[in-house]
Scaffold this active site. Structure first.
Site, PDB file in Angstrom:
ATOM      1  N   ASP A  50       0.806  -1.232   0.000  1.00 31.59           N
ATOM      2  CA  ASP A  50       0.000   0.000   0.000  1.00 31.59           C
ATOM      3  C   ASP A  50       0.835   1.277   0.000  1.00 31.59           C
ATOM      4  OD1 ASP A  50      -2.160  -1.695   2.340  1.00 31.59           O
ATOM      5  OD2 ASP A  50      -2.156  -1.726   0.153  1.00 31.59           O
TER       6      ASP A  50
HETATM    7  N1  LIG Z   1       3.428  -6.143  -3.159  1.00 32.11           N
HETATM    8  C1  LIG Z   1       2.137  -5.758  -3.010  1.00 32.11           C
HETATM    9  N2  LIG Z   1       1.158  -6.655  -3.169  1.00 32.11           N
HETATM   10  C2  LIG Z   1      -0.125  -6.254  -3.051  1.00 32.11           C
HETATM   11  C3  LIG Z   1      -0.446  -4.914  -2.724  1.00 32.11           C
HETATM   12  C4  LIG Z   1       0.629  -3.969  -2.618  1.00 32.11           C
HETATM   13  O1  LIG Z   1       0.416  -2.771  -2.361  1.00 32.11           O
HETATM   14  N3  LIG Z   1       1.898  -4.438  -2.777  1.00 32.11           N
HETATM   15  N4  LIG Z   1      -1.763  -4.552  -2.499  1.00 32.11           N
HETATM   16  C5  LIG Z   1      -2.632  -5.679  -2.206  1.00 32.11           C
HETATM   17  C6  LIG Z   1      -4.062  -5.339  -1.982  1.00 32.11           C
HETATM   18  N5  LIG Z   1      -4.300  -5.081  -0.584  1.00 32.11           N
HETATM   19  C7  LIG Z   1      -4.713  -3.884  -0.223  1.00 32.11           C
HETATM   20  O2  LIG Z   1      -5.055  -3.051  -1.061  1.00 32.11           O
HETATM   21  C8  LIG Z   1      -4.052  -6.112   0.397  1.00 32.11           C
HETATM   22  C9  LIG Z   1      -4.294  -7.384   0.067  1.00 32.11           C
HETATM   23  C10 LIG Z   1      -4.027  -8.400   1.004  1.00 32.11           C
HETATM   24  C11 LIG Z   1      -3.519  -8.125   2.238  1.00 32.11           C
HETATM   25  C12 LIG Z   1      -3.212  -9.237   3.181  1.00 32.11           C
HETATM   26  O3  LIG Z   1      -2.850  -9.021   4.312  1.00 32.11           O
HETATM   27  N6  LIG Z   1      -3.306 -10.494   2.645  1.00 32.11           N
HETATM   28  C13 LIG Z   1      -2.928 -11.658   3.394  1.00 32.11           C
HETATM   29  C14 LIG Z   1      -3.800 -12.837   3.000  1.00 32.11           C
HETATM   30  C15 LIG Z   1      -5.219 -12.497   3.053  1.00 32.11           C
HETATM   31  C16 LIG Z   1      -6.075 -13.654   2.570  1.00 32.11           C
HETATM   32  O4  LIG Z   1      -5.568 -14.720   2.257  1.00 32.11           O
HETATM   33  O5  LIG Z   1      -7.277 -13.367   2.483  1.00 32.11           O
HETATM   34  C17 LIG Z   1      -1.543 -12.109   2.946  1.00 32.11           C
HETATM   35  O6  LIG Z   1      -1.274 -11.923   1.738  1.00 32.11           O
HETATM   36  O7  LIG Z   1      -0.866 -12.685   3.787  1.00 32.11           O
HETATM   37  C18 LIG Z   1      -3.256  -6.804   2.545  1.00 32.11           C
HETATM   38  C19 LIG Z   1      -3.540  -5.790   1.632  1.00 32.11           C
HETATM   39  C20 LIG Z   1      -2.484  -6.751  -3.221  1.00 32.11           C
HETATM   40  N7  LIG Z   1      -1.117  -7.174  -3.239  1.00 32.11           N
END
Ligand SMILES: Nc1nc2c(c(=O)[nH]1)N[C@@H](CN(C=O)c1ccc(C(=O)N[C@@H](CCC(=O)O)C(=O)O)cc1)CN2
Length: 285
Positions: free
Chosen positions: A228
């Site tokens: 983000d």
């Molecule tokens: N490198 C990045 N990847 C992603 C970003 C980014 O800014 N940089 N944005 C996300 C989207 N997002 C918020 O907008 C977001 C998505 C997911 C998570 C999160 O904590 N996910 C967990 C798993 C959640 C699940 O399995 O439901 C995780 O990945 O461990 C936070 C923010 C998209 N990717």
């Protein structure tokens, strides 16, 4: 039938750049239709987007050769694109399909000029709901913490095989690795469901409710390894009240997310977004 081109460029700032670029265009039968430029005084850098017609299609190659000479003397990073060439776009989604459906609808009615090469999800198609998936190639790539490298390799393979020029995270809720983020640098747009820099992470509406905010928003940004934190392309807000539950905020947020992501994708596809360090310059029509 004249051909329309979009020239975007940036370089160290110096006097006379606008005049030199414009005269090179007109020298090769160009007619300038729209022009924007900006000087970042702190970075001492000059940014420009010019849309122009070339009366003679054969002039394009000669223009490119002449402009290459000018660009080299000025240390320019530049790109020239035929406006009729629709960009190849790959859409990624998890469970919530409101942004995906909106992009596909705007594409179907001709509002968003893009060539959707497919949809990828970490969930099966039937759990995503939108009916318009059947018109596009769909890949279900499940992911766990352990299989993330392999899953991202599958996504990379689709990007390579489809020739995708833009990847849109249309509520794709998996954090891309540093390697994947750098592989997609400058060509991956995410919609975050808060008014950044407030409420980063996966549950912004619950954070907003707990904080008692009076406005919620959405932010479309380029994806970087730092969650983000990527360069912001477009944002918008909506008022909420003490009476709004987190679920009300999720509902109100859907409309903002749809509009903000579609606008950011439109701006990117029209070459109206130039990267200026960790920020963007947006030349609106
Ligand atoms: N490198 C990045 N990847 C992603 C970003 C980014 O800014 N940089 N944005 C996300 C989207 N997002 C918020 O907008 C977001 C998505 C997911 C998570 C999160 O904590 N996910 C967990 C798993 C959640 C699940 O399995 O439901 C995780 O990945 O461990 C936070 C923010 C998209 N990717």
């Amino acid at each position: 039938m004249t051909d329309t081109y979009i020239l975007t460029l940036q370089c160290p700032d110096q006097p006379g750049l606008v005049a030199e670029v414009a005269s090179c265009i007109t020298e090769y039968t160009g007619n300038i239709l729209e022009a924007h430029n900006f000087n970042d005084r702190d970075a001492k850098r000059f940014f420009m987007r010019i849309e122009f017609d070339l009366a003679e299609a054969s002039a394009c190659a000669k223009f490119k050769d002449a402009f290459t000479v000018l660009a080299d003397t000025k240390g320019m990073d530049w790109a020239l694109r035929d406006k009729r060439q629709a960009r190849k776009v790959l859409l990624l989604v998890s469970k919530f399909d409101h942004c995906l459906s909106d992009l596909l609808y705007r594409n179907r009615i001709g509002e968003l000029d893009m060539d959707v090469v497919g949809v990828i999800s970490n969930h099966p198609a039937e759990s995503i709901g939108t009916t318009s998936l059947k018109h596009f190639p769909f890949w279900h790539f499940p992911i766990t913490k352990e299989t993330k490298p392999q899953q991202e390799a599958q996504i990379k393979q689709v990007v390579e095989e489809t020739g995708a020029e833009l990847v849109v995270l249309a509520r794709y809720m998996q954090i891309l690795s540093d390697d994947m983020s750098s592989y997609l640098e400058g060509r991956c747009i995410n919609i975050h469901h808060s008014f950044l820099p407030g409420f980063k992470g996966a549950q912004p509406y619950h954070q907003a409710h707990a904080r008692g905010v009076k406005m919620i928003g959405a932010t479309a940004h380029y994806v970087t390894a730092d969650l983000d934190e990527g360069p912001i392309i477009h944002q918008d807000v909506e008022t909420v009240s003490h009476a709004d539950t987190p679920q009300d905020m999720v509902r109100k947020g859907r409309d903002i997310e749809r509009q903000v992501l579609a606008e950011a994708v439109r701006l990117h596809l029209e070459d109206r977004v130039l990267l200026d360090g960790q920020k963007t310059i947006v030349f609106r029509s």
